[in-house]
Scaffold this motif. Structure first.
Motif, PDB file in Angstrom:
ATOM      1  N   HIS A  30       0.803  -1.229   0.000  1.00  0.00           N
ATOM      2  CA  HIS A  30       0.000   0.000   0.000  1.00  0.00           C
ATOM      3  C   HIS A  30       0.837   1.280   0.000  1.00  0.00           C
ATOM      4  O   HIS A  30       0.316   2.364   0.235  1.00  0.00           O
ATOM      5  CB  HIS A  30      -0.953   0.028   1.209  1.00  0.00           C
ATOM      6  CG  HIS A  30      -1.769  -1.222   1.360  1.00  0.00           C
ATOM      7  ND1 HIS A  30      -2.655  -1.649   0.391  1.00  0.00           N
ATOM      8  CD2 HIS A  30      -1.821  -2.145   2.358  1.00  0.00           C
ATOM      9  CE1 HIS A  30      -3.227  -2.780   0.786  1.00  0.00           C
ATOM     10  NE2 HIS A  30      -2.735  -3.101   1.975  1.00  0.00           N
ATOM     11  N   LYS A  37       2.946   2.477   2.097  1.00  0.00           N
ATOM     12  CA  LYS A  37       2.895   3.185   3.376  1.00  0.00           C
ATOM     13  C   LYS A  37       4.152   4.002   3.652  1.00  0.00           C
ATOM     14  O   LYS A  37       4.069   5.148   4.116  1.00  0.00           O
ATOM     15  CB  LYS A  37       2.645   2.195   4.518  1.00  0.00           C
ATOM     16  CG  LYS A  37       1.211   1.679   4.577  1.00  0.00           C
ATOM     17  CD  LYS A  37       0.962   0.817   5.794  1.00  0.00           C
ATOM     18  CE  LYS A  37       1.633  -0.538   5.658  1.00  0.00           C
ATOM     19  NZ  LYS A  37       1.214  -1.467   6.736  1.00  0.00           N
ATOM     20  N   ASP A  97      -6.160   5.092   4.804  1.00  0.00           N
ATOM     21  CA  ASP A  97      -5.556   5.214   3.479  1.00  0.00           C
ATOM     22  C   ASP A  97      -4.276   6.032   3.595  1.00  0.00           C
ATOM     23  O   ASP A  97      -4.321   7.213   3.960  1.00  0.00           O
ATOM     24  CB  ASP A  97      -6.538   5.912   2.533  1.00  0.00           C
ATOM     25  CG  ASP A  97      -6.047   5.950   1.085  1.00  0.00           C
ATOM     26  OD1 ASP A  97      -4.842   5.693   0.864  1.00  0.00           O
ATOM     27  OD2 ASP A  97      -6.856   6.250   0.193  1.00  0.00           O
ATOM     28  N   ASP A 129      -3.879   9.747   2.711  1.00  0.00           N
ATOM     29  CA  ASP A 129      -4.421  10.833   3.543  1.00  0.00           C
ATOM     30  C   ASP A 129      -3.424  11.341   4.579  1.00  0.00           C
ATOM     31  O   ASP A 129      -3.729  12.276   5.323  1.00  0.00           O
ATOM     32  CB  ASP A 129      -5.690  10.365   4.252  1.00  0.00           C
ATOM     33  CG  ASP A 129      -6.818  10.045   3.282  1.00  0.00           C
ATOM     34  OD1 ASP A 129      -6.863  10.678   2.206  1.00  0.00           O
ATOM     35  OD2 ASP A 129      -7.646   9.163   3.600  1.00  0.00           O
TER      36      ASP A 129
END
Length: 429
Positions: A59, A61, A206, A209
């Motif tokens: 994702h 991150k 998410d 954000d």
């Protein structure tokens, strides 16, 4: 030049008690106005970024966290001391390289952002060690001391007792806002840190954000004017304090944080304040019963900077008790006290309902979450009502009739749990 930050205290209660009654409840609203950011030399910021192996698994991150940290660094005002820390199963400096704070300037901030972009993920998670390094960086300096802590995982490389020790040691040294990215972190762990260090905790499901969230947190921290502010409470001889809780903008139990500072007087930490800020506190007292017609000063509440006899008093309010045989007077419930009692019940119902759902106790989960829906609807807490719809189908909000959803996104459940302590404000008369 900005005027000094000013404070005003309003007390809301029904001061009338029936014969024999001993419990006194009041909601105290503290409002700050005026002022501006503290002098740059009196503020410090530390950004703690999780760089454990899981941050690079999926994702994006780590990339998002780097960009968010860059946004936070950019929002640090020139002249403010700052540092960036990388957290794994140990803590290490990212910028500056030596364990110290450095004064923010365009050049230093650009260098810090460049250093952050070079970070790589690897290793485990030991949040207590991250707090220890931040605490050492802040040292004994006065002024505003704020940290942001981001993690995506559980505190697996130290014991719960070790984390407790570091939270306790850091209490009063700095304020820490915590964020969990994704859904693999433990809410209870970050809530322990944020509660102990008078900050906030939230989920950023998410990673995209993160930038806006980090920028907002840092900007808010840069706008604070006064640090190390406490709520001072005096009660008459023989009285006891049942509890002291912040109830808005979110729930924070301060009861166990009391420091005795004088005869029948204790202080409760509230952290840092900025202009145009307002918070509500629910105070529960137990006093000796008076006779009909008796009037008692049940408490004197003030806001102070510093501690003890040399503290600067920033504002003050009074809590009263009057015993009456007039049932119409004594049976009236303060709207403010009733509202925040309901908000505390709302948070408890959500957390207990979600815990029961995870444990497979579906009857208890349905009952508790139904009660949460009912309270949220009655108190106008639209944000929480919307989050509850992620875990239950609402059949009748007025009666709290709900049906558990058969499939719930983990992010929805964690968002509801994390934000259960955020409250709606009561409409002041």
């Amino acid at each position: 030049m900005n005027a000094p930050l000013g404070f005003h205290i309003d007390t809301f209660q029904n001061e009338y008690l029936p014969a024999g009654a001993t419990r006194v409840d009041a909601v105290v609203t503290v409002t700050a106005s005026g002022g501006g950011p503290s002098p740059a030399g009196g503020a410090a910021e530390v950004i703690i970024l999780d760089c454990s192996g899981s941050m690079d698994h999926s994702h994006g991150k780590l990339a998002a966290a780097k960009n968010a940290t860059a946004a936070a660094i950019s929002a640090v005002r020139d002249g403010v001391e700052f540092a960036v820390v990388a957290g794994t199963d140990t803590a290490r400096m990212v910028y500056p390289v030596t364990p110290t704070l450095i004064t923010a300037s365009p050049n230093h901030k650009a260098n810090a952002i460049a250093a952050v972009q070079q970070l790589r993920a690897g290793g485990g998670t030991a949040i207590g060690s991250w707090l220890a390094l931040a605490r050492n960086l802040f040292g004994t300096r006065d002024g505003l001391r704020h940290a942001i802590l981001l993690t995506d995982g559980r505190d697996e490389h130290e014991t719960a007792a070790q984390l407790d020790v570091e939270v306790q040691a850091s209490s009063g040294v700095f304020v820490c806002d915590c964020r969990g990215v994704g859904t693999d972190w433990e809410i209870a762990e970050l809530r322990k840190v944020s509660t102990g260090l008078l900050g906030t905790v939230d989920i950023v499901a998410d990673p995209a954000d993160l930038v806006a969230d980090f920028r907002t947190m840092t900007t808010a921290a840069m706008g604070k004017s006064v640090a190390d502010v406490s709520l001072r409470l005096w009660t008459p001889r023989g009285a006891t304090v049942r509890f002291v809780k912040q109830v808005a903008p979110e729930l924070l139990d301060l009861t166990g944080r009391r420091t005795e500072t004088g005869p029948q007087t204790g202080e409760y930490p509230t952290g840092s304040w900025g202009g145009a800020e307002s918070r509500d506190y629910h105070l529960g007292l137990e006093v000796a019963a008076g006779g009909l017609g008796d009037v008692m000063l049940a408490g004197r509440v003030g806001l102070v900077r510093g501690s003890g006899a040399t503290a600067e008093v920033l504002g003050q309010g009074l809590i009263k008790a009057v015993w009456t045989e007039d049932v119409a007077q004594s049976s009236k419930i303060s709207a403010e006290v009733a509202h925040y009692t309901g908000q505390a019940e709302l948070a408890g119902a959500i957390q207990e309902g979600l815990a029961a759902r995870r444990d497979g106790d579906l009857d208890t989960a349905t009952r508790k979450l139904g009660r949460a829906v009912q309270i949220a609807a009655a108190s106008g807490h639209a944000d929480t009502a919307k989050l509850l719809e992620g875990v239950v189908d609402v059949l009748d909000a007025r009666t709290g009739t709900v049906r558990l959803k058969s499939a719930v996104r983990k992010a929805d459940e964690m968002t509801l749990d994390t934000r259960s302590t955020k409250t709606s404000r009561v409409q002041k008369r």
